[in-house]
Scaffold this motif. Structure first.
Motif, PDB file in Angstrom:
ATOM      1  N   THR A 258      -7.720   7.332  17.270  1.00 42.63           N
ATOM      2  CA  THR A 258      -7.653   6.563  16.026  1.00 42.63           C
ATOM      3  C   THR A 258      -8.140   7.436  14.877  1.00 42.63           C
ATOM      4  O   THR A 258      -8.631   8.551  15.084  1.00 42.63           O
ATOM      5  CB  THR A 258      -8.518   5.302  16.124  1.00 42.63           C
ATOM      6  OG1 THR A 258      -9.905   5.701  16.221  1.00 42.63           O
ATOM      7  CG2 THR A 258      -8.149   4.479  17.354  1.00 42.63           C
ATOM      8  N   ILE A 259      -8.008   6.912  13.677  1.00 39.37           N
ATOM      9  CA  ILE A 259      -8.445   7.668  12.490  1.00 39.37           C
ATOM     10  C   ILE A 259      -9.952   7.900  12.501  1.00 39.37           C
ATOM     11  O   ILE A 259     -10.456   8.799  11.821  1.00 39.37           O
ATOM     12  CB  ILE A 259      -8.030   6.935  11.200  1.00 39.37           C
ATOM     13  CG1 ILE A 259      -8.582   5.499  11.191  1.00 39.37           C
ATOM     14  CG2 ILE A 259      -6.521   6.931  11.043  1.00 39.37           C
ATOM     15  CD1 ILE A 259      -8.276   4.737   9.919  1.00 39.37           C
ATOM     16  N   HIS A 260     -10.684   7.107  13.328  1.00 39.17           N
ATOM     17  CA  HIS A 260     -12.129   7.281  13.408  1.00 39.17           C
ATOM     18  C   HIS A 260     -12.516   8.296  14.480  1.00 39.17           C
ATOM     19  O   HIS A 260     -13.672   8.741  14.516  1.00 39.17           O
ATOM     20  CB  HIS A 260     -12.799   5.946  13.708  1.00 39.17           C
ATOM     21  CG  HIS A 260     -12.504   4.875  12.697  1.00 39.17           C
ATOM     22  ND1 HIS A 260     -13.069   4.860  11.436  1.00 39.17           N
ATOM     23  CD2 HIS A 260     -11.662   3.801  12.748  1.00 39.17           C
ATOM     24  CE1 HIS A 260     -12.613   3.823  10.758  1.00 39.17           C
ATOM     25  NE2 HIS A 260     -11.752   3.151  11.532  1.00 39.17           N
ATOM     26  N   ASP A 261     -11.571   8.645  15.368  1.00 39.78           N
ATOM     27  CA  ASP A 261     -11.880   9.549  16.474  1.00 39.78           C
ATOM     28  C   ASP A 261     -11.556  10.999  16.155  1.00 39.78           C
ATOM     29  O   ASP A 261     -12.059  11.903  16.841  1.00 39.78           O
ATOM     30  CB  ASP A 261     -11.082   9.134  17.727  1.00 39.78           C
ATOM     31  CG  ASP A 261     -11.421   7.713  18.177  1.00 39.78           C
ATOM     32  OD1 ASP A 261     -12.565   7.291  17.932  1.00 39.78           O
ATOM     33  OD2 ASP A 261     -10.528   7.043  18.733  1.00 39.78           O
ATOM     34  N   ASP A 264     -12.181  13.289  11.016  1.00 40.11           N
ATOM     35  CA  ASP A 264     -11.816  13.528   9.614  1.00 40.11           C
ATOM     36  C   ASP A 264     -12.337  12.348   8.794  1.00 40.11           C
ATOM     37  O   ASP A 264     -11.788  11.240   8.865  1.00 40.11           O
ATOM     38  CB  ASP A 264     -10.301  13.647   9.476  1.00 40.11           C
ATOM     39  CG  ASP A 264      -9.882  14.065   8.070  1.00 40.11           C
ATOM     40  OD1 ASP A 264     -10.634  13.790   7.119  1.00 40.11           O
ATOM     41  OD2 ASP A 264      -8.797  14.667   7.934  1.00 40.11           O
ATOM     42  N   PRO A 265     -13.431  12.537   8.026  1.00 45.73           N
ATOM     43  CA  PRO A 265     -14.024  11.411   7.282  1.00 45.73           C
ATOM     44  C   PRO A 265     -13.078  10.826   6.234  1.00 45.73           C
ATOM     45  O   PRO A 265     -13.157   9.644   5.918  1.00 45.73           O
ATOM     46  CB  PRO A 265     -15.270  12.020   6.630  1.00 45.73           C
ATOM     47  CG  PRO A 265     -15.006  13.489   6.586  1.00 45.73           C
ATOM     48  CD  PRO A 265     -14.170  13.790   7.784  1.00 45.73           C
ATOM     49  N   ASN A 269     -11.702   6.827   6.274  1.00 47.86           N
ATOM     50  CA  ASN A 269     -11.938   5.891   5.166  1.00 47.86           C
ATOM     51  C   ASN A 269     -10.701   5.690   4.305  1.00 47.86           C
ATOM     52  O   ASN A 269     -10.813   5.247   3.166  1.00 47.86           O
ATOM     53  CB  ASN A 269     -13.081   6.414   4.281  1.00 47.86           C
ATOM     54  CG  ASN A 269     -14.424   6.387   4.976  1.00 47.86           C
ATOM     55  OD1 ASN A 269     -15.105   5.364   4.990  1.00 47.86           O
ATOM     56  ND2 ASN A 269     -14.807   7.516   5.569  1.00 47.86           N
ATOM     57  N   ILE A 270      -9.539   5.992   4.874  1.00 46.49           N
ATOM     58  CA  ILE A 270      -8.317   5.881   4.083  1.00 46.49           C
ATOM     59  C   ILE A 270      -8.050   4.441   3.652  1.00 46.49           C
ATOM     60  O   ILE A 270      -7.415   4.180   2.632  1.00 46.49           O
ATOM     61  CB  ILE A 270      -7.117   6.446   4.881  1.00 46.49           C
ATOM     62  CG1 ILE A 270      -5.916   6.645   3.942  1.00 46.49           C
ATOM     63  CG2 ILE A 270      -6.767   5.539   6.056  1.00 46.49           C
ATOM     64  CD1 ILE A 270      -4.780   7.393   4.587  1.00 46.49           C
ATOM     65  N   HIS A 296     -15.507   9.617  -1.693  1.00 46.99           N
ATOM     66  CA  HIS A 296     -16.289   9.611  -0.455  1.00 46.99           C
ATOM     67  C   HIS A 296     -17.294  10.749  -0.500  1.00 46.99           C
ATOM     68  O   HIS A 296     -16.943  11.901  -0.741  1.00 46.99           O
ATOM     69  CB  HIS A 296     -15.368   9.776   0.765  1.00 46.99           C
ATOM     70  CG  HIS A 296     -16.097   9.750   2.075  1.00 46.99           C
ATOM     71  ND1 HIS A 296     -16.706   8.609   2.555  1.00 46.99           N
ATOM     72  CD2 HIS A 296     -16.323  10.731   2.989  1.00 46.99           C
ATOM     73  CE1 HIS A 296     -17.275   8.887   3.718  1.00 46.99           C
ATOM     74  NE2 HIS A 296     -17.063  10.176   4.003  1.00 46.99           N
ATOM     75  N   ASN A 297     -18.571  10.376  -0.274  1.00 43.49           N
ATOM     76  CA  ASN A 297     -19.660  11.367  -0.296  1.00 43.49           C
ATOM     77  C   ASN A 297     -19.647  12.173  -1.589  1.00 43.49           C
ATOM     78  O   ASN A 297     -19.771  13.410  -1.586  1.00 43.49           O
ATOM     79  CB  ASN A 297     -19.551  12.313   0.916  1.00 43.49           C
ATOM     80  CG  ASN A 297     -19.837  11.593   2.221  1.00 43.49           C
ATOM     81  OD1 ASN A 297     -20.533  10.571   2.255  1.00 43.49           O
ATOM     82  ND2 ASN A 297     -19.309  12.127   3.317  1.00 43.49           N
ATOM     83  N   ASP A 298     -19.498  11.444  -2.698  1.00 41.93           N
ATOM     84  CA  ASP A 298     -19.531  12.043  -4.032  1.00 41.93           C
ATOM     85  C   ASP A 298     -18.422  13.076  -4.255  1.00 41.93           C
ATOM     86  O   ASP A 298     -18.562  13.982  -5.081  1.00 41.93           O
ATOM     87  CB  ASP A 298     -20.894  12.699  -4.300  1.00 41.93           C
ATOM     88  CG  ASP A 298     -22.020  11.699  -4.274  1.00 41.93           C
ATOM     89  OD1 ASP A 298     -21.780  10.552  -4.674  1.00 41.93           O
ATOM     90  OD2 ASP A 298     -23.129  12.054  -3.830  1.00 41.93           O
ATOM     91  N   ARG A 299     -17.360  12.950  -3.513  1.00 44.89           N
ATOM     92  CA  ARG A 299     -16.201  13.827  -3.699  1.00 44.89           C
ATOM     93  C   ARG A 299     -14.951  12.963  -3.818  1.00 44.89           C
ATOM     94  O   ARG A 299     -14.846  11.917  -3.173  1.00 44.89           O
ATOM     95  CB  ARG A 299     -16.049  14.825  -2.554  1.00 44.89           C
ATOM     96  CG  ARG A 299     -17.242  15.762  -2.399  1.00 44.89           C
ATOM     97  CD  ARG A 299     -17.000  16.761  -1.285  1.00 44.89           C
ATOM     98  NE  ARG A 299     -15.980  17.732  -1.654  1.00 44.89           N
ATOM     99  CZ  ARG A 299     -16.209  18.833  -2.356  1.00 44.89           C
ATOM    100  NH1 ARG A 299     -17.436  19.091  -2.770  1.00 44.89           N
ATOM    101  NH2 ARG A 299     -15.239  19.679  -2.631  1.00 44.89           N
ATOM    102  N   TYR A 300     -14.049  13.454  -4.635  1.00 42.33           N
ATOM    103  CA  TYR A 300     -12.821  12.696  -4.878  1.00 42.33           C
ATOM    104  C   TYR A 300     -11.674  13.354  -4.115  1.00 42.33           C
ATOM    105  O   TYR A 300     -11.553  14.581  -4.058  1.00 42.33           O
ATOM    106  CB  TYR A 300     -12.500  12.669  -6.376  1.00 42.33           C
ATOM    107  CG  TYR A 300     -11.261  11.885  -6.719  1.00 42.33           C
ATOM    108  CD1 TYR A 300     -11.284  10.493  -6.766  1.00 42.33           C
ATOM    109  CD2 TYR A 300     -10.051  12.540  -6.984  1.00 42.33           C
ATOM    110  CE1 TYR A 300     -10.140   9.768  -7.075  1.00 42.33           C
ATOM    111  CE2 TYR A 300      -8.908  11.821  -7.288  1.00 42.33           C
ATOM    112  CZ  TYR A 300      -8.966  10.437  -7.326  1.00 42.33           C
ATOM    113  OH  TYR A 300      -7.827   9.729  -7.633  1.00 42.33           O
ATOM    114  N   HIS A 301     -10.826  12.508  -3.533  1.00 42.82           N
ATOM    115  CA  HIS A 301      -9.685  12.987  -2.767  1.00 42.82           C
ATOM    116  C   HIS A 301      -8.426  12.260  -3.239  1.00 42.82           C
ATOM    117  O   HIS A 301      -8.449  11.040  -3.448  1.00 42.82           O
ATOM    118  CB  HIS A 301      -9.888  12.738  -1.266  1.00 42.82           C
ATOM    119  CG  HIS A 301     -11.174  13.299  -0.730  1.00 42.82           C
ATOM    120  ND1 HIS A 301     -11.296  14.586  -0.272  1.00 42.82           N
ATOM    121  CD2 HIS A 301     -12.402  12.739  -0.611  1.00 42.82           C
ATOM    122  CE1 HIS A 301     -12.542  14.796   0.126  1.00 42.82           C
ATOM    123  NE2 HIS A 301     -13.225  13.693  -0.072  1.00 42.82           N
TER     124      HIS A 301
END
Length: 625
Positions: A258-261, A264-265, A269-270, A296-301
């Motif tokens: 899964t996206i949690h496994d 990739d943070p 959190n997509i 996420h974590n003070d970074r923008y994606h």
């Protein structure tokens, strides 16, 4: 009064005034700061938008390429499955005929195949297939999960090819996608033709050529299962080590992570990403592409995704996300541009100061000359002249100002010279009259006359040198003139040693009686305490108020300003009566009655003036005055 009062009345009321240089610099700096700030603001926004649009466009191209590759691979697999099924159904190919079947499989391998293995599944769960790379034979017993579709196909009868759900297969040690089709001949089930498509190759194809490019590609299936990702191989190796503890587990397929496994943070959190609307006019708006942003974590994606609606397994989402580091280079370029812009701005300010000082120098000279023009003594001072300029407007203004100053200087000089022969107020009125006749309209008014005479002047002239007499008179007249004009009087005549001055003629003077008396007192005081060219003098004053006519008299070519009337003659007679009464100042009753404080004078006596039929009451100043 005069220029001074006019200047004060028209001066700017503000406490502070500003030079042209400071105004120009302030305006330049303000507009420059605003312009640079606006440019940086717009430039930063535009750079961000352009960078985002650029990478969105590149991502869209990559996603389109991945989608096309998936479609082409699956189409080839489907065509191969359909061909085998058709050949078996027509009797041209018999799976039970080993030689013919093997040759057919080898013929398939001659084509460019993107599968890891393909072959036949028999009813006893045995897979007999080939590796298309070297045509080596592969034999394996399928797990129960894999044989289920074959048994179902046996029950249902002939169907078109089907695609299984992607999973990680321990036998191939890869993530695989299976495509299968049951084989029937004359209604009898002969087996299932199956092809194994490596999804690891798909992940590698996503990465290949992008090692030095920003962005992380991925493919999701079923909403949260990762079908392709750069970290999928690492996950599979880790999962094998953790889960393959027995032969049964080794033979069993493992579901996709899964996206949690996947580790990739951003992908994990997509679901928290926020949609970024596309411009309705953007051509990509109709291609199914979607933009989203994730903090996420003070970074923008920035996340770019597209849903593949035509995939045999749905839903499939292919996407790519970019870290904010993508914009660091653009930000660094903007910072460099800002530093360079700041340097250019500072240089521009320095150049602006130099140019402003150069171009405002004529204005400062003009202001300095204009301040000199405010001087009351412009008639006797040097004429301020402005230098010419290479700037046409400045040069025209300088020449016009110089001509004006010459004209004003000449006018003031004429007024000054004219005022030496006639009262200055009369000279100014004549110059302002607008004609060259030199005639002022006769004017009748109630005014006060001051008549002053030097005691013993005739005897003095007999014993003194004429030059000494003239020098003494000039010194005396200069002193008397200052006193009289300071109190608002106008000297109309110098008659030998006598002075005739009037108050409230042409120039309105409300307290003209007091002004004339104050002039007489001040003149007496000044004469008593000083000498004139070494000579001590005594003077007698007569002051009278009455109606008189003022105007020009004489020939057309030679005129003089004077006053006429009984009031003038009476003042002269009062001066002479000082001899009889032993006084220095005699004041008529009409003058006393107009004084603000009549108690300043006291009665000196009653006399019968020449030409009168009744006695006249006269007054003199009190000693304290």
């Amino acid at each position: 009064m005069g220029k001074t009062s006019f200047r004060e009345e028209n001066r700017v009321k503000s406490k502070r005034r500003y030079s042209v240089l400071s105004v120009l610099l302030a305006g330049f700096i303000a507009t420059s700061v605003f312009g640079v700030g606006l440019s940086l603001y717009v430039g930063l926004g535009t750079a961000y938008e352009n960078t985002r649009n650029l990478w969105v466009m590149l991502a869209d191209i990559d996603l389109t390429s991945v989608q096309r590759t998936m479609h082409e691979r699956m189409s080839e697999v489907d065509q191969r499955s359909d061909w085998v099924a058709e050949q078996v159904e027509s009797g041209a190919l018999d799976p039970s005929f080993q030689y013919g079947w093997t040759n057919a499989m080898r013929a398939l391998a001659a084509a460019d195949m993107d599968v890891m293995a393909y072959g036949l599944v028999t009813g006893d769960r045995q897979f007999i297939g080939f590796n298309p790379e070297d045509m080596s034979e592969i034999r394996r017993t399928l797990p129960e999960d894999d044989i289920l579709f074959s048994e179902l196909a046996h029950i249902r009868g002939p169907v078109t090819n089907r695609t299984g759900y992607p999973r990680w297969d321990p036998f191939f040690n890869r993530t695989v996608l299976t495509s299968w089709v049951p084989l029937f001949y004359d209604g009898h089930y002969l087996g299932t033709f199956i092809q194994y498509l490596s999804l690891s190759n798909l992940s590698e194809s996503l990465i290949r050529g992008r090692e030095d490019l920003p962005g992380t590609p991925f493919i999701l299936i079923g909403g949260n299962r990762v079908m392709a990702h750069p970290q999928l191989r690492n996950w599979s190796q880790k999962t094998v080590n953790e889960q393959t503890v027995s032969a049964d587990i080794v033979r069993s397929p493992i579901p996709l992570p899964t996206i949690h496994d996947i580790g990739d943070p951003v992908l994990a959190n997509i679901g928290k990403s926020e949609n970024i609307p596309l411009d309705p006019d953007d051509a990509r708006h109709h291609t199914g592409i979607r933009l989203a942003g994730l903090d996420h974590n003070d970074r923008y994606h920035l996340i770019v995704t597209r849903q593949v609606l035509t995939a045999p397994i749905s839903p499939v989402i292919i996407g790519m996300y970019f870290d904010e580091e993508l914009f660091d280079d653009e930000w660094d370029r903007l910072v460099l541009a800002s530093v360079l812009g700041g340097g250019v701005f500072v240089l521009s300010v320095i150049v602006a100061i130099i140019l402003s000082r150069h171009f405002t120098k004529p204005i400062r000279r003009f202001a300095s000359a204009a301040r000199a023009f405010e001087d009351e003594d412009i008639a006797t001072s040097d004429i301020p002249q402005l230098k010419g300029s290479r700037i046409r407007e400045y040069d025209d203004a300088a020449r016009s100002f110089n001509h004006m100053m010459m004209a004003v200087h000449d006018r003031e000089r004429i007024t000054s010279l004219f005022g030496k022969f006639v009262p200055k107020s009369i000279a100014k009125k004549l110059l302002a009259s607008g004609n060259d006749s030199g005639v002022l309209p006769p004017q009748t008014s109630e005014a006060t006359v001051l008549f002053v005479d030097i005691v013993g002047f005739t005897s003095m002239c007999e014993s003194l040198d004429p030059k000494q007499i003239i020098a003494m008179l000039n010194d005396y007249f200069d002193c008397a003139t200052q006193i009289i004009e300071r109190n608002g009087g106008i000297i109309t005549q110098f008659q030998g040693d006598a002075i005739l001055a009037v108050y409230n003629v042409f120039d309105d003077l409300e307290n003209h009686a007091d002004a004339a008396v104050d002039s007489a007192i001040a003149l007496q005081t000044e004469v008593e305490k000083r000498t004139f060219e070494g000579l001590a003098l005594k003077v007698r004053c007569g002051v009278n108020t009455g109606s008189m006519v003022a105007g020009n008299v004489g020939a057309k070519a030679r005129l003089s300003f004077t006053v006429h009337g009984d009031a003038v003659n009476t003042a002269s007679r009062l001066e002479q009566e000082n001899k009889v009464l032993g006084t220095n100042i005699l004041i008529s009753e009409t003058t006393r009655n107009l004084m603000a404080n009549p108690d300043r004078v006291s009665k000196a006596g009653d006399v019968l003036l020449r030409g009168r039929h009744t006695r006249t009451e006269l007054f003199t100043t009190n000693p304290k005055n």
